[in-house]
Enzyme design. Structure first.
Site, mmCIF file in Angstrom:
data_model
loop_
_atom_site.group_PDB
_atom_site.id
_atom_site.type_symbol
_atom_site.label_atom_id
_atom_site.label_comp_id
_atom_site.label_asym_id
_atom_site.label_seq_id
_atom_site.Cartn_x
_atom_site.Cartn_y
_atom_site.Cartn_z
ATOM 1 N N TYR A 173 7.384 39.968 50.519
ATOM 2 C CA TYR A 173 8.167 38.737 50.374
ATOM 3 C C TYR A 173 9.405 38.882 51.254
ATOM 4 O O TYR A 173 10.367 39.578 50.909
ATOM 5 C CB TYR A 173 8.602 38.521 48.917
ATOM 6 C CG TYR A 173 7.504 38.127 47.933
ATOM 7 C CD1 TYR A 173 6.213 37.814 48.360
ATOM 8 C CD2 TYR A 173 7.776 38.056 46.569
ATOM 9 C CE1 TYR A 173 5.227 37.452 47.446
ATOM 10 C CE2 TYR A 173 6.792 37.687 45.649
ATOM 11 C CZ TYR A 173 5.525 37.394 46.101
ATOM 12 O OH TYR A 173 4.547 37.037 45.191
ATOM 13 N N GLY A 231 4.050 22.549 43.056
ATOM 14 C CA GLY A 231 4.951 21.398 42.926
ATOM 15 C C GLY A 231 4.253 20.110 42.502
ATOM 16 O O GLY A 231 4.911 19.146 42.105
HETATM 17 N N1 LIG Z 1 -0.140 37.049 42.973
HETATM 18 C C1 LIG Z 1 -0.010 36.165 43.926
HETATM 19 O O1 LIG Z 1 -0.821 36.114 44.844
HETATM 20 C C2 LIG Z 1 1.129 35.196 43.884
HETATM 21 C C3 LIG Z 1 1.085 34.053 44.700
HETATM 22 C C4 LIG Z 1 2.144 33.163 44.631
HETATM 23 C C5 LIG Z 1 3.214 33.417 43.777
HETATM 24 N N2 LIG Z 1 3.241 34.558 43.015
HETATM 25 C C6 LIG Z 1 4.385 34.859 42.112
HETATM 26 O O2 LIG Z 1 4.469 33.826 41.145
HETATM 27 C C7 LIG Z 1 5.764 33.204 41.180
HETATM 28 C C8 LIG Z 1 5.594 31.721 40.861
HETATM 29 O O3 LIG Z 1 4.680 31.124 41.768
HETATM 30 P P1 LIG Z 1 4.938 29.807 42.623
HETATM 31 O O4 LIG Z 1 6.252 29.861 43.289
HETATM 32 O O5 LIG Z 1 3.764 29.681 43.500
HETATM 33 O O6 LIG Z 1 4.865 28.632 41.583
HETATM 34 P P2 LIG Z 1 5.868 27.833 40.640
HETATM 35 O O7 LIG Z 1 6.488 28.720 39.652
HETATM 36 O O8 LIG Z 1 5.048 26.711 40.154
HETATM 37 O O9 LIG Z 1 7.048 27.307 41.586
HETATM 38 C C9 LIG Z 1 6.884 26.291 42.542
HETATM 39 C C10 LIG Z 1 8.194 25.561 42.755
HETATM 40 O O10 LIG Z 1 8.600 24.935 41.549
HETATM 41 C C11 LIG Z 1 10.007 24.830 41.556
HETATM 42 N N3 LIG Z 1 10.520 24.707 40.187
HETATM 43 C C12 LIG Z 1 10.787 25.664 39.271
HETATM 44 N N4 LIG Z 1 11.273 25.111 38.145
HETATM 45 C C13 LIG Z 1 11.325 23.778 38.373
HETATM 46 C C14 LIG Z 1 11.742 22.680 37.592
HETATM 47 N N5 LIG Z 1 12.187 22.836 36.353
HETATM 48 N N6 LIG Z 1 11.661 21.434 38.157
HETATM 49 C C15 LIG Z 1 11.194 21.247 39.392
HETATM 50 N N7 LIG Z 1 10.780 22.259 40.184
HETATM 51 C C16 LIG Z 1 10.842 23.505 39.664
HETATM 52 C C17 LIG Z 1 10.510 26.093 42.225
HETATM 53 O O11 LIG Z 1 11.679 25.745 42.949
HETATM 54 P P3 LIG Z 1 12.947 26.685 43.290
HETATM 55 O O12 LIG Z 1 12.392 27.891 43.968
HETATM 56 O O13 LIG Z 1 13.738 25.818 44.183
HETATM 57 O O14 LIG Z 1 13.697 27.015 42.046
HETATM 58 C C18 LIG Z 1 9.362 26.451 43.178
HETATM 59 O O15 LIG Z 1 9.696 26.122 44.499
HETATM 60 C C19 LIG Z 1 6.321 33.521 42.567
HETATM 61 O O16 LIG Z 1 7.723 33.551 42.607
HETATM 62 C C20 LIG Z 1 5.743 34.892 42.807
HETATM 63 O O17 LIG Z 1 6.572 35.882 42.196
HETATM 64 C C21 LIG Z 1 2.194 35.410 43.041
#
Ligand SMILES: NC(=O)c1ccc[n+]([C@@H]2O[C@H](COP(=O)([O-])OP(=O)(O)OC[C@H]3O[C@@H](n4cnc5c(N)ncnc54)[C@H](OP(=O)(O)O)[C@@H]3O)[C@@H](O)[C@H]2O)c1
Length: 323
Positions: free
Chosen positions: A61, A212
Site C-alpha cells: 500500500y 462506494g
Molecule cells: N485483501 C484484499 O485484497 C483487500 C482489497 C481491498 C481492500 N482491502 C482492505 O480492506 C479495507 C476496506 O476496503 P475498501 O477500501 O475496498 O472498501 P470500503 O471500506 O467499502 O471503503 C470504500 C470507500 O468508502 C468510504 N467510506 C467509508 N466510510 C464511509 C461513510 N460513512 N460514508 C461514505 N463513504 C465512506 C471510504 O472513504 P475514505 O477513505 O475517504 O474515508 C472509502 O474510500 C482497505 O482499507 C484495506 O485495508 C483488502
C-alpha cells in the site's frame, strides 16, 4: 462515542474489535492521491482510542508508505493495536505487476515491514493472494516458520477460494480469512464462508460499500478519469441498473435515520459473530458514523428486504473479484 465490542478472531484466536480499520486508502495504491498524512495518523489514533484495535495494512500500500503511517500512529501504544499485514503483491508506478510468494521474498518482505511499522512482531500476516507458481505448502510453511521465529503471531489468508482455504489450513491453522463481501457481493456465501465457519476461521470482510456503490453517493455518469470504469458493474447500463438497486437501500436508510453506508456495514455485522466488517476510513469524521452502524439491529423484515433485493447475483456486471 461508545467503544467497539471485541470478538475472538477464529476458534480460540486473538481478541480483536468487531469493527476493523482499513488503512489502504490513506496511501496511493493504484496511483491515486495520498491522503493528508496528519489526518490519517489522527484517524488511526482516534480509532484506537475508540476501542478499534484491528488495523489493516499491506506492505504494497503506497510501497511501504501505509506501514510507515501505521508505525507512526501506534508509536508508544503498541498494545492498543492488532496489526494485520498483507504481502506478496508487486506494484510499480501504480500498476499491479503480479505476485512474489517465494519463501526468500517473504522473508525479505517481513523484515522491511517490521522496520517500517517499528514493531517486533506482526499480529496477523497474510499472503494477499495465492498463485499457481509457488506451492501453497511453501507460502504457508514460510509464514509458519516466521511464527516459530516470533516475527508473526497468527496466519491469515486473503481472496482465496474454499479449496485453497482448506489446503492452507491443513498446512498451518489459519486464524482469519480476508475477503470482499457486501450486499452487492454475496457469492462467497455459497462455499467460502461455510468452509471458514466449519474450520473455525474468522472472517475479515472488506469492501462493505462495494467500491462506494452502496454509499448512495455515486452518480451516473462517472467522471472520465474515475477508476471505477475498470469494473464492468460501473459501466454504461450496468451502472444505471445498479444505482436503481441502491435506491431501496437509500429509502430504508432514510426511513430509519441512518445513511446507506451505515446499513451496508450493519448488514455485514449482522452476518455473524465470526465476521468483522473491515472499513476504509481516511478521516476522523468517518469514525462516529461507522461506529454507530455497529449498533444497528435489523428487524427480520428489514433483513428479508435486503436479502431479497440484493440476492446473490443481483448486481449487473462482474463481481468484485472479476474487476
Ligand atoms: N485483501 C484484499 O485484497 C483487500 C482489497 C481491498 C481492500 N482491502 C482492505 O480492506 C479495507 C476496506 O476496503 P475498501 O477500501 O475496498 O472498501 P470500503 O471500506 O467499502 O471503503 C470504500 C470507500 O468508502 C468510504 N467510506 C467509508 N466510510 C464511509 C461513510 N460513512 N460514508 C461514505 N463513504 C465512506 C471510504 O472513504 P475514505 O477513505 O475517504 O474515508 C472509502 O474510500 C482497505 O482499507 C484495506 O485495508 C483488502
Amino acid at each position: 462515542m461508545k467503544t467497539i465490542s471485541k470478538i475472538t478472531l477464529g476458534k480460540e484466536g486473538p481478541l480483536v474489535s468487531k469493527l476493523g480499520l482499513g488503512c489502504m486508502r490513506m496511501s496511493s495504491v493504484w496511483g491515486g492521491p495520498v491522503n493528508d498524512e496528519r489526518e490519517s495518523i489522527a484517524t488511526i489514533q482516534m480509532a484506537l482510542d475508540s476501542g478499534i484495535n484491528f488495523v489493516n495494512t499491506g506492505d504494497f500500500y503506497g510501497s511501504g508508505h501505509n506501514e510507515l503511517l501505521v508505525g507512526k500512529a501506534i508509536k508508544g501504544r503498541r498494545d492498543d493495536a492488532f496489526i494485520s499485514v498483507k504481502f506478496g503483491a508487486i506494484f510499480y508506478g501504480g500498476q499491479w505487476l503480479g505476485l512474489d510468494l517465494r519463501p526468500i521474498a517473504i522473508k525479505n518482505f517481513i523484515n522491511y515491514s517490521l522496520v517500517r511499522l517499528g514493531i517486533e512482531t506482526i499480529d496477523l500476516y497474510q499472503p494477499c493472494r495465492l498463485d499457481n507458481v509457488v506451492p501453497v505448502e511453501d507460502v504457508i510453511g514460510t509464514v509458519a516458520d516466521l511464527i516459530k521465529e516470533g516475527k508473526v503471531r497468527h496466519l491469515g489468508v486473503s481472496e482465496i477460494n474454499a479449496e485453497q482455504l482448506r489446503k492452507a489450513h491443513s498446512v498451518h491453522p489459519v486464524t482469519a480469512l480476508e475477503i470482499g463481501y457486501s450486499l452487492a457481493d454475496r457469492e462467497v456465501e455459497r462455499d467460502l464462508l461455510p468452509t471458514a465457519k466449519e474450520l473455525g476461521i474468522g472472517v475479515v470482510a472488506f469492501a462493505n460499500t462495494a467500491e462506494g456503490l452502496l454509499t448512495g453517493e455515486m452518480r451516473a455518469p462517472l467522471a472520465a478519469d474515475d477508476y471505477h470504469h475498470h469494473f464492468s458493474r460501473f459501466q454504461g447500463e450496468n451502472l444505471i441498473k445498479n444505482l436503481e438497486k441502491v435506491e431501496v437501500l437509500k429509502r430504508m436508510a432514510k426511513e430509519k435515520g441512518y445513511t446507506p453506508t451505515q446499513l451496508a456495514i450493519a448488514w455485514i455485522n449482522a452476518q455473524g459473530d465470526e465476521i468483522m466488517p473491515l472499513v476504509s476510513m481516511s478521516r476522523r469524521s468517518r469514525l462516529p458514523e461507522n461506529m454507530q452502524a455497529m449498533e444497528i439491529v435489523f428487524t427480520p423484515e428489514d433483513l428479508n428486504t435486503l436479502n431479497t433485493h440484493f440476492s446473490p447475483g443481483a448486481i449487473a456486471g462482474g463481481t468484485y473479484l472479476q474487476r
